[in-house]
Structures are given as C-alpha cells and as structure tokens.
Design an enzyme around this catalytic site. Structure first.
Site, short mmCIF file in Angstrom:
data_model
loop_
_atom_site.label_atom_id
_atom_site.label_comp_id
_atom_site.label_asym_id
_atom_site.label_seq_id
_atom_site.Cartn_x
_atom_site.Cartn_y
_atom_site.Cartn_z
N ASP A 105 -11.00 3.67 23.42
CA ASP A 105 -9.80 4.34 23.96
C ASP A 105 -9.90 4.51 25.47
O ASP A 105 -8.92 4.35 26.20
CB ASP A 105 -9.64 5.73 23.34
CG ASP A 105 -9.29 5.64 21.87
OD1 ASP A 105 -9.14 4.50 21.37
OD2 ASP A 105 -9.18 6.70 21.22
N GLU A 128 -11.28 2.69 27.63
CA GLU A 128 -11.00 1.43 28.33
C GLU A 128 -9.48 1.22 28.42
O GLU A 128 -8.94 0.83 29.46
CB GLU A 128 -11.62 0.29 27.51
CG GLU A 128 -11.81 -1.00 28.27
CD GLU A 128 -12.91 -0.89 29.30
OE1 GLU A 128 -13.97 -0.34 28.99
OE2 GLU A 128 -12.68 -1.33 30.44
N SER A 181 23.63 -0.08 3.58
CA SER A 181 22.75 0.78 2.78
C SER A 181 22.33 -0.02 1.56
O SER A 181 22.68 -1.20 1.43
CB SER A 181 23.44 2.08 2.41
OG SER A 181 24.75 1.83 2.06
N ILE A 182 21.60 0.61 0.70
CA ILE A 182 21.05 -0.13 -0.44
C ILE A 182 21.44 0.59 -1.71
O ILE A 182 21.44 1.81 -1.76
CB ILE A 182 19.51 -0.27 -0.29
CG1 ILE A 182 18.96 -1.25 -1.30
CG2 ILE A 182 18.80 1.05 -0.37
CD1 ILE A 182 17.53 -1.69 -0.98
N LYS A 220 9.70 1.66 -0.63
CA LYS A 220 10.84 2.36 -0.03
C LYS A 220 10.29 3.58 0.71
O LYS A 220 9.91 4.57 0.12
CB LYS A 220 11.85 2.77 -1.10
CG LYS A 220 13.05 3.44 -0.47
CD LYS A 220 14.31 3.21 -1.23
CE LYS A 220 15.55 3.66 -0.47
NZ LYS A 220 15.37 4.72 0.49
N GLU A 278 11.96 1.06 9.08
CA GLU A 278 11.93 2.51 8.86
C GLU A 278 10.92 3.17 9.80
O GLU A 278 9.77 2.72 9.90
CB GLU A 278 11.50 2.76 7.40
CG GLU A 278 11.85 4.10 6.88
CD GLU A 278 13.21 4.10 6.14
OE1 GLU A 278 13.95 3.10 6.22
OE2 GLU A 278 13.49 5.13 5.50
N LYS A 336 14.25 -7.36 -3.62
CA LYS A 336 15.23 -8.21 -2.94
C LYS A 336 15.08 -9.64 -3.46
O LYS A 336 13.94 -10.11 -3.65
CB LYS A 336 14.96 -8.22 -1.43
CG LYS A 336 15.17 -6.86 -0.77
CD LYS A 336 14.75 -6.85 0.68
CE LYS A 336 14.98 -5.48 1.27
NZ LYS A 336 14.34 -5.32 2.59
N LYS A 385 14.00 4.02 -7.60
CA LYS A 385 13.36 5.28 -7.18
C LYS A 385 12.28 5.73 -8.16
O LYS A 385 12.31 5.39 -9.33
CB LYS A 385 14.42 6.38 -7.10
CG LYS A 385 15.46 6.13 -6.05
CD LYS A 385 15.11 6.88 -4.80
CE LYS A 385 16.26 6.88 -3.83
NZ LYS A 385 16.32 8.02 -3.00
N CYS A 389 -9.18 45.86 -19.67
CA CYS A 389 -7.88 45.27 -19.29
C CYS A 389 -7.45 44.28 -20.37
O CYS A 389 -8.16 43.31 -20.65
CB CYS A 389 -8.03 44.58 -17.95
SG CYS A 389 -6.55 43.67 -17.46
N1 5U1 Z 1 11.68 -1.70 2.15
C1 5U1 Z 1 12.99 -1.54 2.37
N2 5U1 Z 1 13.58 -0.39 2.54
N3 5U1 Z 1 14.88 -0.65 2.71
C2 5U1 Z 1 15.92 0.21 2.94
N4 5U1 Z 1 13.87 -2.55 2.46
C3 5U1 Z 1 15.07 -2.00 2.68
N5 5U1 Z 1 16.27 -2.55 2.83
C4 5U1 Z 1 17.32 -1.75 3.04
C5 5U1 Z 1 17.16 -0.34 3.11
C6 5U1 Z 1 18.33 0.54 3.34
O1 5U1 Z 1 18.57 -2.25 3.19
C7 5U1 Z 1 18.78 -3.67 3.11
C8 5U1 Z 1 18.72 -4.16 1.72
C9 5U1 Z 1 20.13 -3.90 3.71
#
Ligand code: 5U1
Length: 708
Positions: free
Chosen positions: A54, A56, A103-104, A142, A199, A326, A350, A468
């Site tokens: 660190d 360095e 979103s997913i 996730k 993320e 996916k 989930k 008791c």
């Molecule tokens: N690992 C992962 N998390 N996540 C969240 N992939 C991923 N893909 C996302 C989201 C909202 O959305 C795409 C499928 C568009």
C-alpha cells in the site's frame, strides 16, 4: 509481477525499487504514473491480488497529485487522483439514458419450480419441441445493491448514472469514481462508446466497519451521524452523497452484468455472440464480474445453480437476494424481445428475504435453566428467512441497550440460514415518542427472587435456584432429555402442568407419579400415561455420565459429564472431590471445577441426588478406573508441534485413557512436554521452566504407562 513502467517516477524521497527511465516531460511522467496507478488499482480492488505494498501505491499517488497541482493542465478526468472525491453538489443532474435501464421480471416462486417455470416459458416462446436440446443460460447472482450505468467515451469514464425510472437517472459520477474496482479508463480495444451496467453494493465486512466508525462518531458527539440499517442502505446513501468526499469514506464495490449504449465493434476488435462471452470481455477490460457466474443447460442447470447458491449464500462476503437467469445466445435474446420494461430472456429468481421489518410488541424476560434472565423481543409475526418469526432474543441487558430496542419500535429482523432470528437494528424514524429504553428488572419475573449480575458477567441471573418454578421446569426438561435420563413422553407442556399443578416440586417427585396423577393432565390419554410411567421406570437404569449430565450443573455438558464419570468412576468421589482433584479431569478448567465443587457443596443439591438414588436410580459404579489406579494418574502433559507417530488428537486420547491430563499450556505444574516438529513457544517455555521434553520415542514410552 510488476507493471513494466511502474517505478520510473517516485518522489525524490521514495525508495527507487526498480530502475526505469524517468520520462523527461511532466506530461509523460503524469501519463506513466496514471498507467501504473490504474494497473495497481485493478490488481488490488478487482483481482484482489495486489502487486505492490500500500505504501508504494500511496507514494505513486502522491507523486501524481504533486505533479497535477504543479501543472493543473495535466489533470485528466480519468486520473486516479480523482477517486478521492471532494466535489460538493447542490443537487444531482438528470441523465437521460440513451438505452433505457430495464428492470427484470421477478419469479416469486422461491422454490426450484420457479427455475423450471422460466425454462418452460422460454422454450414455449422460442417454439421449441420437447425433443429439441436444452436452452443454454447464464446464471448470475442477484446482488442486493443498486443498479448503475457507467458510460465510457473513448475509453474514459465520463458518466455514472443511477437507474432512476429507467429512462432518466441521476448523475453520480464523482461518487462512483471513488470506487476502486471501477476502471476510470479502458484498454485501447474498447469501443468508442461503451455503457456498462451493473450493481454497486457494500460488502458485509465493509458495512460492519463503517457502522463501527459511525458508532464511534456518534459516541464522540459528532452531529448528523447515524448508523446504517443494512449494506444496501449504506451503499445507496453513499451513492447519493452530494459531497463526494464523504462518499469516498464509504467503501463500495461493483459487479458488472450487462451493457447499455455501445458503438459498433471496430473491425478486428473484440466480438461476442453470447452474453457469457460479453461478460468475459468486460472482465478483460477490467470490470469485476462475479466468479459464480456460470453457463448452465436447461432447467436442471438452473435448479442446480439456484440450490448451490442458496447453500453458499451466507458464506458470500456480500448480500444477494436471489439469482438471475439469462438466455445466453444474443440472437435468441433478440428474438425473445421485451414486455414493457422487462426483457423476456431474463428472470430474477429470489430467495426468501433474510431481513424484514416488524414491530416490537413487548420485551419479555425469560428465565433459563441456570437462572439466566434473557430479554426477548416479542414481535408482530413476520415471515423472514423462510419461517414466521415472533420472537428474537436480545441476549442480555447490555446488548438490548446497545441496540436500544424499545417496545413500540419498528425493527429490522434478520434470519439467515439456520441462525436464530435477531434484531439487526431499530428504524429510529419510526420510533413512537413515548418509547422508553429497556431496563432489566431487579427481581425474577417468575419467582420474585433477587436478580443479580455477577461482576464481569453480562447476564443477570435469578437467585431463586430450584425455588424458582421457571428454573425448576427447565431443570426437569433437561433431566428428561434424550441424552440425559431419556424419559420419553415427558414433554415441555406436561412438565409445565406438573409443576404448575404442584405435582412435581423436585426431580425425585417424577418417580412418585401415579397413573391417577397423570390422568388429570391435559391431553393425557391412559395409554400415554402408562407409556410415561414405563419410561420413568426404564430411566432408573442409567449410567453415571448420563446421571451427572441430567443434574444440570452449570458448565457441565454431556462430554464433561462422561469425562468425570470415566475419571472418577463413582459419584461419591465426584461429590467430595476438591477443585484441584476436579482439575485433573480432561477438559475441566478452573471455572468448571469451581462450578462442580460449588454444586455438590450445597446441601439441597446433595439432597436431590440422595432423593433420586432413593427413588431407585442406579448405574454401574466403579466401571471406570479410580484415578489413582490409572498408570498416568496425576500426570499433566502438554503436546506441541507435529508428532511423527500419531496426530495430536490421538496422542491426547491415548494419554487421557491412561489417566494423564492433557493441558493446553505449559506451567510449573506440567510434568512433560511432548514436542514434535516445528514446536514453538510451548517448547521454549518448557525449556525455560525446566519441564522435561519428550520426543516421539518418549511419548511411546509414556504410553506404555512408564514415566520416562
Ligand atoms: N446479475 C444481474 N442482476 N441484474 C439485475 N443481472 C441483472 N440484470 C438486470 C437486473 C435488473 O437487468 C437486465 C436483465 C436488464
């Protein structure tokens, strides 16, 4: 391996670790330092494989800072010096996402069938017959953080934006630059425009350290400081800091999982046709991609991934709330398309939430078998970690006050894996004004005896002993336990009734029960009563180890009870043993020896034992050797280093079987130290104290029962 052009430019007082030509112009020197620092940031933060100490890195960093302050025109937006923050904004600028941040879809079925349902949907959408091969998927984690879009133009990070409503987010570039894992610039083969999506999250250890720091600040009276409820909230708070200097103090991390806007791949540049290949390319360009990310086939592959990650979830250094599937083939993704704002080709599967909010309806104090008073938060029922939780232990008064849990509070409850539910924190914004701090009662809530806290102990205890009824009930449950007296049919509800109705005051009263006494108890059929009486009768024939364990002596667990029985062979010998004599028993230390000695010193405990014997409880006495008869009785041995002839556990077992005590540390009372290879400080201490040291041959002789 060192970066080739790393050590060319050190401040004049820094050690020249490696000779390299120092560029002539400040611009070239600045560029060289930036290269080195980018390289080392990637090795440290993303690969977790630092190449230089660190100190360095700090020296290189300060050299670049000095150069940029002498030549402000050399400062570039991708300079590593821009990671420290400092910019203070009035508000975040709005960012129009060029490619919407989708979103997913969430699969709410948290069982394996959720994964199967996704595969079935995909096959149907693609018109695949059952006979056609399995679809290939990428399975990802996730992360429990917040989505971020990172925009690179000509290889330089120019903008970081939150998701917002998917169309418009907020510009948080200055804060995101402080994340060491996020590259500020990309290699030359990256597209002219590249948006990486992923993320931002906070690791659990970073979260704990941050909260510990925050607590110190609060204790020191720093205004406006607070602790964070969980890593996700801490991460969100850091990303939305208007002062990037503060954001820089909050340790964030990042995982990439997708793309947004991107210019056409250049000819000869990297190409990909699958999502997985794209992720590999992101890795090559310096982005962290979770190592668990896997290519799997069909629903069986998805289910296996879901189950594997469920098992590994608690061991991960960060929180996840599920996994993501996916479709791997990008052409198939294009065919599947979108529904509103969600791609059809992806789903989040989930896990049951591990944290939920609920309210504290009361704080009860429970009395344990040894009189320990435990404050327990009674919660409005909440489904968390796969079960409905209504109670969470607050352990003791100190812990309850540290968390400052009050009746009426809204709290975050966590249940991870099989761990017992706990109150993580209080949501202070929701605290009712009338809520008062918890204080431990001065008297036992069950019997009214004084409740005391011994010096140096965290727990309050009821001083009522078997007077008791709460302690009595638990003493009886313990006595009846399968591994104690093994009285089948004597469950906790029945014990409650027997004690509350006054039928059973002492353990020996159990053996005076008649069928007529049991007939009055709730849900006690004739057959059950007969069975219980038979079980009581059967339990009278026991072993000394079981009997000792069943007495519920503080600190005497099943293993210690067996060891006491083996060592002394006879109950009377144990009852009159001095603390010194008890210390000769394997694994009995001063606290346990004191506890056993004190137990049998009390007349009422001796009376209980006598009453049980009078009731007919017997065991085979003298089946173990009396200690003085054992060849190594009274000998204390310490084992250290690696023995050639056997493992340390085996040596310990053999020595103990001959009556020796195997201790963990060397003192003047040690008779022998057996030292194997690479023996350390214990050997030094033995030599300093003049304790005889034995090798493997000496140990072998000792095990014949001879004292070398
Ligand atoms: N690992 C992962 N998390 N996540 C969240 N992939 C991923 N893909 C996302 C989201 C909202 O959305 C795409 C499928 C568009």
């Amino acid at each position: 391996m060192s970066h080739p052009d790393l050590f060319g430019d050190l401040p004049s007082d820094g050690p020249a670790t490696q000779a390299a030509a120092q560029p002539e112009s400040p611009a070239a020197r600045a560029a060289q330092l930036r290269d080195s620092l980018h390289h080392h940031a990637h090795a440290y933060y993303t690969l977790d494989a630092p190449e230089v100490p660190d100190a360095e890195y700090d020296r290189l960093f300060r050299a670049l800072q000095a150069l940029e302050s002498a030549h402000p025109e050399l400062l570039t937006p991708d300079s590593p010096t821009q990671r420290v923050g400092g910019q203070v904004l009035d508000a975040f600028a709005a960012v129009q996402h060029r490619v919407p941040m989708l979103s997913i879809r969430t699969e709410t079925d948290t069982e394996a069938s959720g994964a199967e349902a996704f595969d079935t949907r995909i096959r149907k959408e693609l018109g695949l017959a059952a006979s056609e091969p399995a679809v290939q998927y990428v399975a990802e984690l996730k992360f429990d953080g917040l989505a971020m879009s990172l925009r690179y133009e000509n290889g330089v990070l120019v903008q970081a934006a939150t998701r917002g409503d998917g169309e418009t987010g907020e510009e948080v570039t200055a804060n995101i630059r402080t994340i060491g894992q996020i590259p500020l610039r990309l290699p030359l083969d990256a597209p002219a425009v590249l948006e990486v999506r992923g993320e931002v999250y906070m690791r659990r250890d970073d979260f704990e350290a941050l909260n510990a720091r925050q607590r110190q600040r609060i204790a020191a009276g720093t205004k406006g400081e607070k602790t964070f409820v969980n890593p996700r909230n801490a991460a969100a708070g850091a990303v939305r800091q208007l002062d990037s200097g503060i954001a820089a103090e909050r340790p964030l991390s990042f995982f990439a999982y997708g793309l947004g806007d991107i210019t056409q791949a250049t000819e000869g540049g990297p190409q990909w046709t699958t999502h997985f290949e794209m992720l590999q390319q992101l890795k090559v360009w310096g982005f962290p991609v979770a190592e668990q990310t896997s290519c799997v086939n069909g629903s069986a592959g998805l289910v296996a991934f879901h189950q594997r990650m469920a098992a590994e979830r608690d061991a991960l250094p960060y929180d996840i709330d599920g996994v993501v599937y996916k479709v791997n083939d990008l052409a198939l993704q294009a065919r599947l398309g979108f529904v509103t704002r969600e791609p059809r080709w992806a789903v989040a599967h989930k896990y049951p939430a591990q944290e939920e909010m609920t309210t504290v309806q009361a704080i009860d104090v429970q009395v344990g078998r040894t009189g320990k008073l435990t404050p327990v938060a009674k919660l409005a029922p909440v489904f968390v970690g796969g079960v409905t939780v209504t109670n969470a232990t607050l352990h003791n008064e100190l812990e309850a006050r540290r968390k400052d849990v009050r009746v009426g509070d809204t709290v975050i409850v966590r249940r991870a894996g099989d761990v017992i539910p706990e109150v993580v924190s209080v949501v202070l914004d929701k605290r009712p004004p009338e809520a008062v701090p918890f204080t431990m009662m001065t008297h036992c809530p069950v019997c009214g005896s004084l409740a005391e806290r011994e010096e140096g102990e965290a727990d309050h205890r009821c001083t009522g002993g078997l007077f008791c009824s709460a302690q009595r009930k638990q003493a009886i449950w313990h006595f009846a336990h399968r591994r104690a007296m093994d009285i089948e049919g004597l469950g906790d509800k029945l014990v409650d009734q027997l004690v509350d109705s006054g039928q059973v005051h002492t353990l020996a009263d159990l053996y005076r029960l008649q069928q007529a006494d049991l007939a009055n108890m709730d849900r006690m059929a004739d057959k059950s009563a007969v069975n219980l009486l038979e079980a009581l009768e059967k339990s009278k024939q026991t072993t000394l180890g079981r009997f000792l364990f069943s007495l519920g002596i503080r600190h005497v667990g099943e293993a210690t009870a067996k060891e006491l029985a083996r060592h002394f062979g006879q109950l009377d010998a144990i009852m009159v043993a001095s603390e010194d004599a008890l210390l000769q028993v394997a694994d009995v230390g001063p606290v346990v020896a004191h506890s056993i000695h004190t137990f049998f010193a009390q007349a009422h405990n001796r009376d209980v034992v006598q009453a049980l014997r009078d009731a007919g409880i017997t065991w085979a006495e003298g089946d173990a050797l009396a200690p003085t008869d054992m060849p190594l009785a009274g000998i204390t041995v310490v084992l250290t280093g690696t023995l050639q002839s056997m493992g340390r556990d085996e040596a310990k077992e053999k020595l103990e079987a001959l009556g020796a005590k195997v201790a963990g540390s060397v003192s003047k009372k040690t008779h022998y130290v057996v030292a194997g290879a690479e023996a350390g400080s214990k050997l030094d201490k033995a030599q300093a104290l003049g304790v005889p040291v034995l090798d493997d041959a000496g140990l072998a002789l000792l095990l014949t029962g001879e004292k070398p």
